[in-house]
Motif scaffolding. Structure first.
Motif, PDB file in Angstrom:
ATOM      1  N   VAL A 148       0.827  -1.223  -0.074  1.00  0.00           N
ATOM      2  CA  VAL A 148       0.017   0.080   0.036  1.00  0.00           C
ATOM      3  C   VAL A 148       0.776   1.299   0.044  1.00  0.00           C
ATOM      4  CG1 VAL A 148      -1.652  -1.088   1.200  1.00  0.00           C
ATOM      5  CG2 VAL A 148      -0.060   0.019   2.532  1.00  0.00           C
ATOM      6  N   ASP A 149       0.347   2.161  -0.632  1.00  0.00           N
ATOM      7  CA  ASP A 149       1.057   3.614  -0.684  1.00  0.00           C
ATOM      8  C   ASP A 149       0.249   4.702  -0.123  1.00  0.00           C
ATOM      9  OD1 ASP A 149       2.877   5.691  -0.901  1.00  0.00           O
ATOM     10  OD2 ASP A 149       2.772   5.779  -3.115  1.00  0.00           O
ATOM     11  N   LEU A 150       0.290   4.916   1.192  1.00  0.00           N
ATOM     12  CA  LEU A 150      -0.909   5.809   1.454  1.00  0.00           C
ATOM     13  C   LEU A 150      -0.070   7.150   2.135  1.00  0.00           C
ATOM     14  CD1 LEU A 150      -1.923   3.402   4.137  1.00  0.00           C
ATOM     15  CD2 LEU A 150      -3.047   3.840   1.989  1.00  0.00           C
ATOM     16  N   ASN A 151      -0.927   8.232   1.484  1.00  0.00           N
ATOM     17  CA  ASN A 151      -0.323   9.493   1.723  1.00  0.00           C
ATOM     18  C   ASN A 151      -1.537  10.137   2.082  1.00  0.00           C
ATOM     19  OD1 ASN A 151       0.776  12.203   1.735  1.00  0.00           O
ATOM     20  ND2 ASN A 151       0.389  12.674  -0.464  1.00  0.00           N
ATOM     21  N   LEU A 152      -1.709  10.030   3.606  1.00  0.00           N
ATOM     22  CA  LEU A 152      -2.981  10.502   4.345  1.00  0.00           C
ATOM     23  C   LEU A 152      -2.370  11.379   5.842  1.00  0.00           C
ATOM     24  CD1 LEU A 152      -4.955   7.193   4.223  1.00  0.00           C
ATOM     25  CD2 LEU A 152      -5.358   9.414   2.639  1.00  0.00           C
ATOM     26  N   PRO A 153      -2.306  12.440   5.761  1.00  0.00           N
ATOM     27  CA  PRO A 153      -1.398  13.268   6.746  1.00  0.00           C
ATOM     28  C   PRO A 153      -2.601  13.182   7.892  1.00  0.00           C
ATOM     29  CG  PRO A 153      -2.251  14.777   4.829  1.00  0.00           C
ATOM     30  CD  PRO A 153      -2.452  13.398   4.415  1.00  0.00           C
ATOM     31  N   LEU A 154      -3.855  12.969   7.822  1.00  0.00           N
ATOM     32  CA  LEU A 154      -4.627  13.049   9.016  1.00  0.00           C
ATOM     33  C   LEU A 154      -4.930  11.880   9.660  1.00  0.00           C
ATOM     34  CD1 LEU A 154      -7.175  15.921   7.476  1.00  0.00           C
ATOM     35  CD2 LEU A 154      -5.008  16.381   8.934  1.00  0.00           C
ATOM     36  N   LEU A 155      -4.621  10.783   9.107  1.00  0.00           N
ATOM     37  CA  LEU A 155      -4.863   9.423   9.476  1.00  0.00           C
ATOM     38  C   LEU A 155      -4.528   9.059  11.034  1.00  0.00           C
ATOM     39  CD1 LEU A 155      -6.321   6.953   8.131  1.00  0.00           C
ATOM     40  CD2 LEU A 155      -4.191   6.121   7.802  1.00  0.00           C
ATOM     41  N   THR A 156      -5.540   8.676  11.677  1.00  0.00           N
ATOM     42  CA  THR A 156      -5.413   8.306  13.101  1.00  0.00           C
ATOM     43  C   THR A 156      -5.531   6.847  13.387  1.00  0.00           C
ATOM     44  OG1 THR A 156      -7.707   8.815  13.634  1.00  0.00           O
ATOM     45  CG2 THR A 156      -5.894  10.483  13.986  1.00  0.00           C
ATOM     46  N   ASP A 157      -6.192   6.281  12.580  1.00  0.00           N
ATOM     47  CA  ASP A 157      -6.485   4.831  12.507  1.00  0.00           C
ATOM     48  C   ASP A 157      -6.389   4.020  11.574  1.00  0.00           C
ATOM     49  OD1 ASP A 157      -7.600   5.973  15.269  1.00  0.00           O
ATOM     50  OD2 ASP A 157      -8.793   3.974  15.557  1.00  0.00           O
ATOM     51  N   LEU A 158      -5.384   2.981  11.451  1.00  0.00           N
ATOM     52  CA  LEU A 158      -5.266   2.352  10.227  1.00  0.00           C
ATOM     53  C   LEU A 158      -5.414   0.645  10.603  1.00  0.00           C
ATOM     54  CD1 LEU A 158      -4.481   1.929   7.412  1.00  0.00           C
ATOM     55  CD2 LEU A 158      -2.033   2.314   7.930  1.00  0.00           C
ATOM     56  N   ASP A 159      -5.983  -0.074   9.909  1.00  0.00           N
ATOM     57  CA  ASP A 159      -6.079  -1.284  10.224  1.00  0.00           C
ATOM     58  C   ASP A 159      -5.687  -2.355   8.981  1.00  0.00           C
ATOM     59  OD1 ASP A 159      -6.491  -4.155  10.832  1.00  0.00           O
ATOM     60  OD2 ASP A 159      -8.473  -3.661  11.885  1.00  0.00           O
ATOM     61  N   LEU A 160      -4.522  -2.697   8.873  1.00  0.00           N
ATOM     62  CA  LEU A 160      -4.116  -3.698   7.751  1.00  0.00           C
ATOM     63  C   LEU A 160      -3.875  -5.181   8.025  1.00  0.00           C
ATOM     64  CD1 LEU A 160      -1.393  -1.314   6.151  1.00  0.00           C
ATOM     65  CD2 LEU A 160      -3.343  -2.262   5.022  1.00  0.00           C
ATOM     66  N   GLY A 161      -4.667  -5.548   9.089  1.00  0.00           N
ATOM     67  CA  GLY A 161      -4.475  -6.882   9.593  1.00  0.00           C
ATOM     68  C   GLY A 161      -4.981  -7.911   8.568  1.00  0.00           C
ATOM     69  N   PHE A 162      -4.254  -9.234   8.462  1.00  0.00           N
ATOM     70  CA  PHE A 162      -4.938 -10.252   7.577  1.00  0.00           C
ATOM     71  C   PHE A 162      -4.515  -9.729   6.008  1.00  0.00           C
ATOM     72  CE2 PHE A 162      -6.900 -10.787  11.765  1.00  0.00           C
ATOM     73  CZ  PHE A 162      -6.403 -12.077  12.037  1.00  0.00           C
ATOM     74  N   ASN A 163      -3.648  -9.308   5.800  1.00  0.00           N
ATOM     75  CA  ASN A 163      -3.145  -9.078   4.366  1.00  0.00           C
ATOM     76  C   ASN A 163      -1.888 -10.022   4.033  1.00  0.00           C
ATOM     77  OD1 ASN A 163      -4.715  -7.123   2.735  1.00  0.00           O
ATOM     78  ND2 ASN A 163      -4.966  -6.368   4.948  1.00  0.00           N
ATOM     79  N   TYR A 164      -1.072  -9.594   3.124  1.00  0.00           N
ATOM     80  CA  TYR A 164       0.098 -10.291   2.629  1.00  0.00           C
ATOM     81  C   TYR A 164       1.177  -9.471   2.300  1.00  0.00           C
ATOM     82  CZ  TYR A 164      -3.506 -13.731   1.942  1.00  0.00           C
ATOM     83  OH  TYR A 164      -4.789 -14.826   2.458  1.00  0.00           O
ATOM     84  N   LEU A 165       1.478  -8.650   3.125  1.00  0.00           N
ATOM     85  CA  LEU A 165       2.681  -7.814   3.206  1.00  0.00           C
ATOM     86  C   LEU A 165       4.115  -8.419   3.238  1.00  0.00           C
ATOM     87  CD1 LEU A 165       1.290  -4.994   5.258  1.00  0.00           C
ATOM     88  CD2 LEU A 165       0.835  -5.094   2.849  1.00  0.00           C
ATOM     89  N   HIS A 166       4.260  -9.328   2.259  1.00  0.00           N
ATOM     90  CA  HIS A 166       5.429 -10.250   2.344  1.00  0.00           C
ATOM     91  C   HIS A 166       6.646  -9.547   2.161  1.00  0.00           C
ATOM     92  CE1 HIS A 166       3.176 -13.982   2.230  1.00  0.00           C
ATOM     93  NE2 HIS A 166       2.576 -13.543   1.219  1.00  0.00           N
ATOM     94  N   GLY A 167       6.446  -8.203   1.425  1.00  0.00           N
ATOM     95  CA  GLY A 167       7.769  -7.451   1.165  1.00  0.00           C
ATOM     96  C   GLY A 167       8.138  -6.524   2.364  1.00  0.00           C
ATOM     97  N   GLY A 168       7.540  -6.872   3.653  1.00  0.00           N
ATOM     98  CA  GLY A 168       7.800  -6.039   4.662  1.00  0.00           C
ATOM     99  C   GLY A 168       6.832  -4.743   4.713  1.00  0.00           C
TER     100      GLY A 168
END
Length: 662
Positions: free
Chosen positions: A306-326
């Motif tokens: 993911v590429d996120l440019n969200l300067p106001l973001l306070t809550d992020l849930d990326l659980g149970f995905n496949y971020l194999h590259g780190g």
């Protein structure tokens, strides 16, 4: 003004004691108390309304008139008089009857013909305000398949709940309900939803969860596109992000959880959107998201980056995905983050300095990621309070982690940890520590310096004994040590005067010594799964004890034995090794308590003998054969049960999940 006469022409004015009040003021009293309140703080000769700020700044200003007792009496009467009531129109009465008839459940319980006149008093279905206006419909799970066309005549409606019915469409007249603010149509059978029938007025919240919506049709009314701020479409069959949502300029909160969306369009134009829930979809990539987002859930998708440019973001849930590259580097730049959930995201390894700029982050979830080491930058996170590192492959806890100044709760359960290093001043705020299911054999002496610790969960390790450093923790209230091969209770246990809960079940303890008596504040004691054959503790000082669990204490008969007070008032321990529930050891109520008399009963103290129940009322200790308990008189046969009531309508087959983390 003609009804007032100033006492003088000076700046200081007052009401004349002989002033008369004309009929307009009487009308004002009975119809508008707020206007009367205003009149009390204004000059009666002034044509301008009062200035509250000026009145507040100079309450004793000479220009402020003093109301007469008569005027105050009129004010009191105005507050007591009933407000103007509103009668339900014949068209509304007919519509209420039709809605009642549409519900087979309601029609079976009430007289729908009288719904228009008495429905407000039924306490179900129809909700009315103090003026008698019908302002709400609450017909959850009422077996409704279609709505009558006449519902459009209920023009005062503000809230509508037709959830958990069998609706497939709305009548065209539904769009006439211009005052509706909240509409709940969840758990119905909508497939193609016609937007043109939505109320074109003040609609703010629309709930369409758990339908079968695949597409939207019709033209969205202009007012709805502006007024609607929250829409929830959880649990539908949407294969793509609905185009119509992009045209709703007022949307603040969108929930699309549990659909089958694979791709997203460009959403940057939705500049009022703050909450977006896309969890449990089929997303493999992300497009551009609006910079206004504060809450974003992408849980349970198939994202590998993911590429996120969200300067106001306070809550992020990326659980149970496949971020194999780190972990995606863009996350390290989300400096407003307060909550980050990466549970089972397959991140593998994390650079040591990854979290160095996330100074507002208070909750970090890294559970189930095959981590072997803990990034050192976590210890320098200024706001971190809750850290979850359970279900990984961590072998040691770095000293740097103890530098977390605000850390309250740390979960390291189910790892491969063999040692827990504590430095001077480590974990200054830690209150809860989970180290279950590791390979710990001891806790270092410096562990006792974590003076803020209130709860330690260390089940399934290899301690062999209760660590002495634990007994020196001054504020520890809960100690959980099952399955640790513990064989005896140390004398230092008596130092734990703050302890409220002690769980040392599933160990190898044989004797329960008087050491346990020193825990005078203990409320819960769990000794299940040990091999206790000897109890020399009296339990008498433990006046706070309310729950005790352990399996075997044999008296000389192998029968059930009541322990001394206070335990004896609530626990019966059986010699067959099976706890037979939390029985109340009331004298004479249970045949397993040995019966005796003064000749055959050997009580520890003669005063313990209970001549009425013929046993030792506190602690039976006898070598005589117990006298059989007399059979009680059989009770009279029970009366036949009343005929069963008809079963209520079945609930929906699926229930909505808990809300997204705030």
């Amino acid at each position: 003004p003609s009804s007032f006469s100033p006492a003088s022409s000076s700046s200081s004015s007052s009401y004349s004691s002989s002033s008369s009040y004309s009929s307009p003021y009487i009308l004002l009293v009975s119809s508008s108390p707020s206007l009367l309140l205003s009149s009390l703080t204004r000059d009666p000769l002034s044509p301008f309304p009062p200035n509250p700020k000026m009145a507040a700044s100079s309450p004793s200003s000479p220009s402020s008139p003093h109301p007469s007792p008569a005027l105050l009496l009129l004010l009191l009467l105005s507050l007591l008089l009933p407000r103007t009531t509103s009668e339900i129109s014949p068209a509304e009465e007919e519509a209420m009857k039709d809605v009642c008839v549409a519900s087979t459940t309601m029609a079976g319980a009430f007289d729908c013909e009288s719904a228009g006149t008495s429905g407000c008093g039924w306490g179900v279905g129809f909700e009315c305000d103090g003026a008698g206006n019908l302002v709400g419909l609450a017909f959850h799970n009422q077996n409704i398949t279609t709505l009558p066309q006449s519902i459009g005549n209920l023009f005062n409606l503000e809230t509508i709940d037709f959830s958990a019915n069998s609706l497939q469409s709305l009548p065209p007249s539904f769009g006439n309900l211009l005052n509706v603010v909240s509409l709940d149509l969840s758990f119905n059978n909508f497939d193609n939803f016609d937007l043109s029938f939505l109320p074109d007025g003040s609609l703010v919240t629309l709930n369409l969860n758990e339908n079968s919506i695949r597409t939207f049709e019709g033209i969205l009314n202009t007012n709805v596109s502006v007024s609607l701020s929250q829409i929830s479409l959880l649990g539908n069959s949407l294969a793509e992000f609905p185009q119509l949502l992009r045209s709703m300029s007022g949307l603040v909160d969108i929930n699309l959880e549990s659909n089958i969306i694979k791709t997203l369009p460009d959403l940057t134009s939705m500049d009022n959107l703050e909450r977006l829930n896309l969890s449990q979809n089929h997303l493999t990539s992300l497009s551009s998201l609006p910079a206004s987002l504060r809450f974003l859930s992408l849980r349970h998708n198939a994202l590998d980056n993911v590429d996120l440019n969200l300067p106001l973001l306070t809550d992020l849930d990326l659980g149970f995905n496949y971020l194999h590259g780190g972990l995606p580097p863009s996350i390290a730049s989300l400096t407003s983050l307060e909550y980050l959930n990466l549970i089972q995201a397959k991140v593998g390894t994390i650079p040591d300095d990854f979290f160095i700029n996330l100074n507002d982050l208070s909750t970090l979830v890294l559970s189930s990621n095959d981590l072997v080491t803990v990034p050192s930058s976590i210890g320098s996170m200024a706001s971190l309070q809750y850290l979850l590192l359970d279900d990984n492959m961590i072998t040691e806890v770095p000293l740097s982690l103890g530098e977390s100044q605000e850390l309250i709760s740390l979960n390291l359960s189910r790892n491969n940890i063999t040692s827990f290093v504590v430095g001077e001043g480590s974990y200054p705020s830690l209150e809860i520590l989970y180290v279950n299911s590791n390979y710990l054999t001891e806790l270092p002496p410096d562990f006792s310096s974590i003076s803020t610790l209130r709860a330690l969960y260390a089940a399934d390790n290899d301690f062999g004994e209760i660590p002495v450093s634990v007994t020196s923790l001054p504020n520890l209230t809960e100690l959980v040590l099952p399955h640790n091969d513990i064989r005896e209770l140390p004398d230092e246990l008596s130092d734990m005067q703050s302890l409220l809960v002690l769980d040392i079940s599933l160990n190898r303890i044989v004797s329960l010594t008087p050491t346990i008596d020193s825990l005078v504040n203990l409320e819960t004691l769990n000794l299940n799964g040990n091999s206790i054959t000897n109890i020399t503790a009296t339990f008498t000082p433990m006046t706070s004890l309310t729950s005790v669990s352990f399996e075997s204490y044999q008296d000389c008969f192998g029968n059930c034995t009541c322990l001394p007070p206070p335990v004896g008032s609530g626990l019966c321990v059986c010699g067959n090794g099976i706890l037979e529930g939390q029985k109340v050891c009331e004298v004479g109520h249970y045949p397993e308590i040995p019966l005796c008399d003064t000749d055959t009963c050997m009580c520890e103290n003669l005063s313990d003998f209970n001549p009425t129940a013929h046993n030792c009322g506190i602690y039976p200790n006898t070598t005589a054969t117990p006298t059989p308990t007399p059979s009680p008189t059989p009770p009279p046969p029970p009366s036949p049960p009343p005929p069963p009531s008809p079963p209520p309508p079945p609930p929906p087959t699926r229930s909505p999940p808990p809300p997204l983390h705030p």
